[in-house]
Design an enzyme around this catalytic site. Structure first.
Site, PDB file in Angstrom:
ATOM      1  N   GLU A 159      -5.238   4.777   5.633  1.00 33.29           N
ATOM      2  CA  GLU A 159      -4.939   4.558   4.186  1.00 33.29           C
ATOM      3  C   GLU A 159      -5.669   5.673   3.120  1.00 33.29           C
ATOM      4  O   GLU A 159      -4.795   6.180   2.328  1.00 33.29           O
ATOM      5  CB  GLU A 159      -5.588   3.395   3.808  1.00 33.29           C
ATOM      6  CG  GLU A 159      -5.391   2.867   2.388  1.00 33.29           C
ATOM      7  CD  GLU A 159      -5.814   1.628   1.798  1.00 33.29           C
ATOM      8  OE1 GLU A 159      -5.661   0.338   2.645  1.00 33.29           O
ATOM      9  OE2 GLU A 159      -6.841   1.474   0.769  1.00 33.29           O
ATOM     10  N   ARG A 164       0.904  -1.239   0.062  1.00 32.95           N
ATOM     11  CA  ARG A 164       0.188  -0.012  -0.014  1.00 32.95           C
ATOM     12  C   ARG A 164       0.972   1.121  -0.186  1.00 32.95           C
ATOM     13  O   ARG A 164       0.669   2.036   0.636  1.00 32.95           O
ATOM     14  CB  ARG A 164      -0.913   0.142   1.212  1.00 32.95           C
ATOM     15  CG  ARG A 164      -2.201  -0.689   1.351  1.00 32.95           C
ATOM     16  CD  ARG A 164      -2.848  -0.752   0.062  1.00 32.95           C
ATOM     17  NE  ARG A 164      -2.478  -1.895  -0.892  1.00 32.95           N
ATOM     18  CZ  ARG A 164      -2.626  -3.010  -0.889  1.00 32.95           C
ATOM     19  NH1 ARG A 164      -3.380  -3.536   0.132  1.00 32.95           N
ATOM     20  NH2 ARG A 164      -2.297  -3.924  -1.646  1.00 32.95           N
ATOM     21  N   SER A 179     -10.857  -0.077   3.225  1.00 27.01           N
ATOM     22  CA  SER A 179     -10.040  -0.079   4.389  1.00 27.01           C
ATOM     23  C   SER A 179      -9.729   1.213   4.848  1.00 27.01           C
ATOM     24  O   SER A 179      -8.878   1.987   4.074  1.00 27.01           O
ATOM     25  CB  SER A 179      -8.988  -0.877   4.192  1.00 27.01           C
ATOM     26  OG  SER A 179      -9.234  -2.130   3.819  1.00 27.01           O
TER      27      SER A 179
END
Ligand SMILES: Cc1cc2nc3c(=O)[nH]c(=O)nc-3n(C[C@H](O)[C@H](O)[C@H](O)COP(=O)(O)OP(=O)(O)OC[C@H]3O[C@@H](n4cnc5c(N)ncnc54)[C@H](O)[C@@H]3O)c2cc1C
Length: 347
Positions: free
Chosen positions: A341, A163, A238
């Protein structure tokens, strides 16, 4: 043709459906237009908007220029035993996955159902169900705002990680991605690597179409497929990344949590590369007392996945306050830091 809008509401352009307006928003659907806007803007601040699915906009909005990328186009070219797929930044990511699956091209099928546009996928090295875009990405064509010119970046230059990429952590705002090139393989997919997908497939032989439909089915159950009728999808997917611990921090974490474990209970943990351990943020969140459906003001933990925070008719401030509360709860319970995120704009 580019379209210029003033005081344009951003909420309808994000999957959270939250946030105030942009002072100016320009929609551009051609690379030469995008380039000329960027040239004119020089190094003055601007925000590049894709599909708004990894974005939380502040309630007061963004007092600046938002450039919404709307360029389209996909081309396929044979390259030895592979196919090079070049997609414009504004292509919807899942349309590209669907097209590649139909064309019998393997390599991105497990990334089915992820919202947003192609141009955003390198930013956080989009990944799911055992695949990441960096597995198949071979070039990123972008406009470099610092040098004032178009460039092509090879994957080795992009520092892709879980990520993460150099676009996100080293050069935020420097490159505006115009198109991305993937090298895909004609034929059958590799066997899936992700436990849940392996279990769902059972003894069936994996085909591209079957993997795509299984991934979409698994995602839908978790509220991870955007759906106007599903209130659990008013989210950015998320909200936290899974924390990765160095070996010493992992040992300290295990010591701390040992007294809290039930007999035989195992801490969900995965290989984080380089001897590091990746923890499941969802597990930490639930163990810290934030169960699915937990609500604070107009924001809640999704009723189907503890990692997603959802808008329940509240504000961006509500979502951020809940995120901070969860971070604090997990920090106090386990000494582990959760990192958001989504991109936060205008806060
Ligand atoms: C229901 C749901 C499920 C999700 N599941 C996943 C998942 O499984 N895996 C995963 O990795 N992510 C997931 N996401 C997050 C999100 O979909 C991805 O991060 C996606 O790539 C974001 O694309 P976007 O076009 O919406 O980007 P935006 O939200 O518009 O922007 C995100 C960031 O990318 C930048 N950006 C966008 N386009 C460009 C460009 N052309 N050039 C330069 N910068 C750009 C923006 O400036 C911003 O910093 C999920 C989100 C939702 C809502």
């Amino acid at each position: 043709m580019s379209v210029v809008l003033h005081q344009e509401p951003l909420a309808p352009r994000t999957s959270f459906r939250l946030g105030g307006p942009a002072r100016i928003l320009i929609e551009a659907d051609r690379d030469d237009e995008i380039e000329s806007i960027l040239r004119e803007q020089g190094t003055a601040p601007l925000f590049v908007l894709g599909g708004g699915s990894n974005l939380l906009v502040a309630d007061r909005g963004y007092d600046g220029l938002v450039l919404a990328i709307r360029s389209r186009g996909v081309s396929l070219r044979r390259d030895g035993d592979a196919v090079l797929v070049t997609a414009a930044a504004g292509e919807p990511w899942d349309d590209l996955v669907a097209r590649c699956v139909e064309e019998g091209l393997a390599g991105i099928e497990c990334l089915s159902g992820i919202p947003g546009q192609v141009g955003a996928t390198p930013i956080q090295n989009v990944g799911a169900y055992g695949q990441e875009v960096s597995d198949t990405l071979v070039a990123v064509h972008a406009y470099d705002r610092m040098q004032g010119q178009r460039v092509s970046l090879r994957p080795e230059e992009c520092s892709f990680a879980y990520r993460d990429s150099a676009f996100k952590s080293q050069w935020p705002g420097r490159y505006v991605i115009l198109s991305v090139v993937f090298r895909l393989r004609p034929g059958l997919p590799d066997a899936p690597r992700y436990g849940e997908l392996i279990a769902a497939l059972g003894d069936e032989p994996p085909t591209l179409g079957r993997l795509r439909s299984l991934v979409i089915e698994l995602r839908r159950r978790k509220g991870m497929i955007l759906d106007e009728g599903d209130p659990d999808t008013r989210s950015a997917g998320s909200f936290f990344t899974n924390p990765i611990l160095e070996p010493a921090a992992w040992a300290a974490f295990q010591d701390r949590i040992a007294p809290q474990l039930h007999p035989g209970e195992r801490i969900p943990s995965f290989d984080g590369g380089g001897g590091r351990i990746k923890l499941a943020a969802a597990w930490l969140i639930e163990r810290a007392g934030f169960s699915r459906g937990f609500q604070r003001g107009g924001a809640a933990v999704s009723s189907r996945h503890a990692l997603a925070l959802v808008n329940r008719g509240g504000s961006a401030a509500d979502v951020l306050a809940l995120a901070r509360e969860i971070q604090q709860g997990v920090r106090e319970a386990f000494g582990v830091e959760l990192t958001p995120e989504p991109v936060l704009l205008g806060f």
